[in-house]
Write a protein that holds these residues in place. Structure first.
Motif, PDB file in Angstrom:
ATOM      1  N   TRP A 154      15.234  -1.714  14.009  1.00 60.96           N
ATOM      2  CA  TRP A 154      14.471  -2.247  12.875  1.00 60.96           C
ATOM      3  C   TRP A 154      15.086  -3.539  12.347  1.00 60.96           C
ATOM      4  O   TRP A 154      14.382  -4.465  11.979  1.00 60.96           O
ATOM      5  N   LEU A 173      10.593   5.928  12.391  1.00 59.07           N
ATOM      6  CA  LEU A 173       9.600   5.734  11.344  1.00 59.07           C
ATOM      7  C   LEU A 173      10.002   6.453  10.064  1.00 59.07           C
ATOM      8  O   LEU A 173       9.837   5.924   8.975  1.00 59.07           O
ATOM      9  N   ILE A 220      -1.567  -4.056   1.273  1.00 56.68           N
ATOM     10  CA  ILE A 220      -1.022  -2.749   1.565  1.00 56.68           C
ATOM     11  C   ILE A 220      -1.997  -1.650   1.194  1.00 56.68           C
ATOM     12  O   ILE A 220      -2.047  -0.603   1.806  1.00 56.68           O
ATOM     13  N   LEU A 247      14.501  -3.006   1.755  1.00 54.30           N
ATOM     14  CA  LEU A 247      13.815  -2.002   1.003  1.00 54.30           C
ATOM     15  C   LEU A 247      14.662  -1.325  -0.046  1.00 54.30           C
ATOM     16  O   LEU A 247      14.299  -0.298  -0.559  1.00 54.30           O
ATOM     17  N   ASP A 273       9.319  -4.284  -4.839  1.00 55.16           N
ATOM     18  CA  ASP A 273       9.558  -4.061  -3.420  1.00 55.16           C
ATOM     19  C   ASP A 273       8.395  -3.259  -2.880  1.00 55.16           C
ATOM     20  O   ASP A 273       8.253  -2.078  -3.161  1.00 55.16           O
ATOM     21  N   SER A 274       7.554  -3.954  -2.142  1.00 55.01           N
ATOM     22  CA  SER A 274       6.374  -3.259  -1.634  1.00 55.01           C
ATOM     23  C   SER A 274       6.710  -2.444  -0.392  1.00 55.01           C
ATOM     24  O   SER A 274       5.855  -1.795   0.161  1.00 55.01           O
ATOM     25  N   ARG A 275       7.972  -2.542   0.080  1.00 51.78           N
ATOM     26  CA  ARG A 275       8.344  -1.784   1.270  1.00 51.78           C
ATOM     27  C   ARG A 275       9.568  -0.921   0.963  1.00 51.78           C
ATOM     28  O   ARG A 275      10.598  -1.064   1.593  1.00 51.78           O
ATOM     29  N   PRO A 276       9.433  -0.022   0.044  1.00 56.58           N
ATOM     30  CA  PRO A 276      10.636   0.698  -0.368  1.00 56.58           C
ATOM     31  C   PRO A 276      11.172   1.643   0.701  1.00 56.58           C
ATOM     32  O   PRO A 276      12.281   2.067   0.609  1.00 56.58           O
ATOM     33  N   TYR A 277      10.380   2.033   1.648  1.00 59.24           N
ATOM     34  CA  TYR A 277      10.991   2.708   2.781  1.00 59.24           C
ATOM     35  C   TYR A 277      10.380   2.151   4.041  1.00 59.24           C
ATOM     36  O   TYR A 277       9.424   1.387   3.982  1.00 59.24           O
ATOM     37  N   ARG A 278      10.929   2.493   5.154  1.00 60.81           N
ATOM     38  CA  ARG A 278      10.859   1.570   6.268  1.00 60.81           C
ATOM     39  C   ARG A 278       9.493   1.006   6.610  1.00 60.81           C
ATOM     40  O   ARG A 278       9.299  -0.186   6.640  1.00 60.81           O
ATOM     41  N   PRO A 293       4.380   1.359   3.307  1.00 58.55           N
ATOM     42  CA  PRO A 293       4.731   0.921   1.957  1.00 58.55           C
ATOM     43  C   PRO A 293       4.368   1.983   0.931  1.00 58.55           C
ATOM     44  O   PRO A 293       3.370   2.671   1.067  1.00 58.55           O
TER      45      PRO A 293
END
Lengths: 484, 270
Positions: A55, A245, A268, A482, B158-163, B166
């Motif tokens: 990643w 993932l 999103i 993140l 943070d729109s990607r707080p986990y991998r 989102p």
């Protein structure tokens, strides 16, 4: 067309040379394909490590629009030896790395020949049909730049060969069963768009097993071989994706499109949209399906979009009709009724799976893995139709359709082998990325305001790779991401 | 497609017999066993923290309003919390700050080791054990007044707080409308970073309301240049409330002139 065995061999060699020549020509004439930099990034990684890509390498910059690090290393291994040579020479623009595409070109030609000769025998007619079907990936320069599609198309075509290789009422040899297992494993390592073909192959395999009265142990042994080979060869990869993932998903499929539409565009939100509205939307722009499938031709812009729309709609209805009533197509059958029913069924199955997997974004290019088989089928179906209309022999009708197809392709595509400003589009990478967003954002009326998708395959931009490199180099922080 | 089943071959030729049959059968069974163990192990690893985070979720007084922050190593529990209709916050135990968690909206913190509680200091109002972990209740008023220690950071968005999937949408930055981020800062050197994307070309200007700092202009060029950085220094004395603002100036075009901010963070240099 009856030719001697040696004449067929010579013809095969010549046809292969044509395909290789086109591959090499595109190697040198293609600038930078829109997403090649991400694929090169994968090759670069696997030239140093055979382990999965991480990643972290994809966290920053424009690469993050492509979740290729969630893809198997297998499609890229072919390019690795060439990349090692590339790194030790001064040849610009990864020309040597791209030579890995020649391996795919040879393999693809051979597998297409296996498929066609399975249907038509090892004849001169089969040779022509093979060349005609194989010209599509060649002229769409799939082998002319670094990508993972070549592997998916190769494994998809091989699966179709096996579908026709297995016969009703025959005792299935263990070697053939093992090939089915290997094919399933290959499909599991290909792009997610190839997975539905694996499902069809498995279904046909089960159907064929059912047609012979095995003892229970023999039956279980065959099922075990066909299932355990892909488990042994592909399950570790999918377990890696599952862990990587961390979302409870087993496949990277959903996240690939998610990433391309979210991390670059911020779109999103995946609020559910009214299904009827979406179907109305896609129906209204059916011509983009035509444009983005292999029926696309460079001169499509010269054809009014309403004609393409109507042709696409008729095509969709025709395919649906073939699925609903395959026996209605029986008169067109060249050798067996299954011939006409399976590829449309697979295409529709693939399409349905992908439509729902990708949030109802219909993109014809997602059908690539089934493309060559579909074209073989198209040629045979067209030939059968010609035969009915004209009364000429099957061999002559197939030869005529193949030659017509080759001529059409040559007329429309060979000019691409010469560098032409018309195909050196700029800003294409952005537009290609943007195209996903257009689909997502503009799903509300007025439908006429929706712009057509840009076509990635002809989107070359001289500066794309430099931009991407700057982008990544500029991101110097080890943003493991993140995090607070 | 429907072919009649063929009767069993009463005496198959020798080439059809499988001399290696028992070995093949053994390999099949072994493969299936290994695969089953591998799948079960992966599944259990994926769900290892589910019970803990659910217990924490049940323990807070108003679970739907609460936002539980937890170390990034527990990100596998995010899908479970999302399924409970709770949006978690992940943090890096080596870089987080009390002020940062409070500005992000955290109400509770799941602490996996004592250093987390030490970092939060007086910003913790109460705690209770949840399995091997500790659920800390954050005193948000106190946390918002705590300065940012060296080497620590605040992340507002943070729109990607986990991998990959989102948790929250990117924030829309309307054209010519400022977006303001607040922080309480001690004298020191800082770096403000943000990720932005806009389909229409244009610029985003970042400003810091400190004397002697100049605004920075960042060019948006349709690819996600990432991240944009604005470094500055606060050379005054004592803690001070600082405003950092972003303003987009985008060209009109076929798309609506808005920018998407995926992430905005401020870190203090050690």
């Amino acid at each position: 067309m009856t030719l001697s065995r040696s004449a067929v061999r010579i013809g095969l060699g010549l046809a292969l040379l044509v395909c290789l020549g086109i591959t090499l020509a595109f190697d040198f004439t293609v600038g930078y394909a829109a997403d090649e930099s991400s694929h090169l990034h994968m090759v670069e990684h696997h030239s140093k490590s055979l382990d999965y890509a991480s990643w972290e390498d994809w966290t920053e910059g424009s690469y993050r629009a492509h979740a290729y690090h969630l893809f198997s290393p297998l499609p890229y291994l072919v390019y690795v030896p060439f990349h090692w040579i590339q790194q030790r020479t001064d040849v610009p623009r990864n020309r040597i790395t791209r030579l890995g595409g020649c391996v795919y070109a040879v393999a693809q030609f051979w597998v297409t020949w296996l498929l066609v000769s399975q249907l038509l025998g090892r004849t001169g007619t089969a040779l022509l049909a093979t060349l005609a079907a194989n010209l599509i990936p060649e002229l769409r320069h799939l082998h002319g730049y670094v990508n993972a599609d070549s592997f998916a198309i190769l494994t998809g075509t091989f699966a179709f060969y096996l579908i026709f290789r297995m016969r009703d009422g025959e005792r299935m040899r263990l070697s053939l069963t093992a090939w089915v297992g290997l094919s399933l494993a290959g499909l599991a390592h290909a792009k997610p768009t190839a997975y539905p073909i694996a499902g069809v192959l498995l279904a046909v395999f089960a159907w064929r097993l059912r047609s012979y009265d095995y003892s229970r142990r023999e039956l279980l042994r065959r099922i075990g071989i066909a299932v355990c080979i892909p488990i042994a060869l592909a399950l570790p990869f999918h377990l890696h994706v599952y862990r990587e993932l961390g979302t409870g998903e087993w496949m990277a499929a959903a996240t690939h499109l998610d990433l391309s539409t979210t991390t670059n565009h911020g779109l999103i939100d995946r609020r559910p949209l009214d299904l009827g509205k979406q179907l109305q939307f896609h129906w209204s722009r059916a011509y983009t399906i035509w444009m983005t499938t292999w029926g696309w031709v460079p001169w499509h812009a010269e054809i009014p979009s309403w004609i393409l729309t109507q042709v696409s709609r008729l095509g969709i209805l025709g395919v649906l009709g073939a699925v609903v009533a395959p026996r209605a197509l029986a008169p067109l059958v060249v050798r067996r009724s299954l011939l006409l029913a399976l590829p449309p069924l697979t295409l529709v199955f693939t399409l349905v799976v992908l439509i729902f997997q990708s949030g109802l974004q219909i993109q014809g290019r997602l059908l690539l893995p089934a493309g060559v088989a579909a074209l073989v089928f198209l040629i045979l179906g067209g030939a059968a139709l010609l035969r009915r209309l004209s009364g000429i022999s099957p061999e002559h009708s197939i030869a005529a359709v193949s030659i017509l197809w080759i001529a059409l392709l040559a007329w429309g595509n060979l000019r691409l082998l010469v560098p032409d400003e018309r195909f050196q589009e700029t800003g294409s990478a952005s537009r290609a990325l943007e195209s996903h967003a257009v689909v997502r954002e503009d799903l509300s009326p007025p439908l006429d305001a929706v712009r057509p998708l840009e076509h990635e395959a002809f989107a070359f931009e001289e500066g794309t790779r430099d931009v991407a490199r700057l982008d990544v180099e500029g991101a110097n922080a080890p943003n493991v991401g993140l995090l607070q | 497609m429907n072919s009649p089943a063929v009767a069993a071959d009463p005496d198959p030729p020798s080439s059809f017999r499988d001399p290696a049959g028992p070995w093949i059968d053994a390999a099949i069974v072994l493969t299936l066993l290994i695969a089953a163990v591998g799948v079960a192990r992966a599944y259990l690893e994926q769900h290892a923290f589910d019970s803990v985070v659910e217990a924490a979720y049940r323990a807070v007084s108003d679970p739907r309003e609460a936002r539980i922050a937890m170390p990034e190593s527990m990100r596998r529990a995010v899908p479970h919390l999302l399924a409970l209709d709770s949006r978690p916050i992940l943090f890096d135990p080596t870089k987080f700050s009390a002020q940062g968690l409070a500005r992000r909206g955290a109400t509770h913190v799941l602490a996996a080791d004592p250093s987390i509680r030490e970092t939060l200091g007086t910003a913790v109002s109460s705690s209770r054990p949840i399995g091997d972990l500790e659920l800390l209740t954050l005193d948000r008023v106190a946390a918002l007044q705590e300065s940012l220690p060296p080497g620590r950071r605040i992340i507002w968005l943070d729109s990607r707080p986990y991998r990959y999937r989102p948790v929250s949408d990117s924030t829309v930055l309307e054209n010519e409308t400022p977006m303001v981020f607040e922080a309480v800062l001690d004298p020191g050197r800082y770096e403000f970073r943000f990720d932005a994307f806009a389909r229409n070309p244009g610029i985003v200007e970042s400003r810091v309301d400190l004397p002697g700092t100049e605004p920075r202009r960042h060019v948006l060029a349709q690819l996600a240049f990432h991240p944009f950085v604005h470094s500055f220094e606060w050379a005054g004395s004592g803690p001070r409330r600082v405003e950092i603002s972003l303003r987009a100036s985008l060209e009109e075009g076929p798309s609506r002139p808005i920018a998407f901010i995926h992430r905005a963070e401020l870190s203090r240099r050690p």
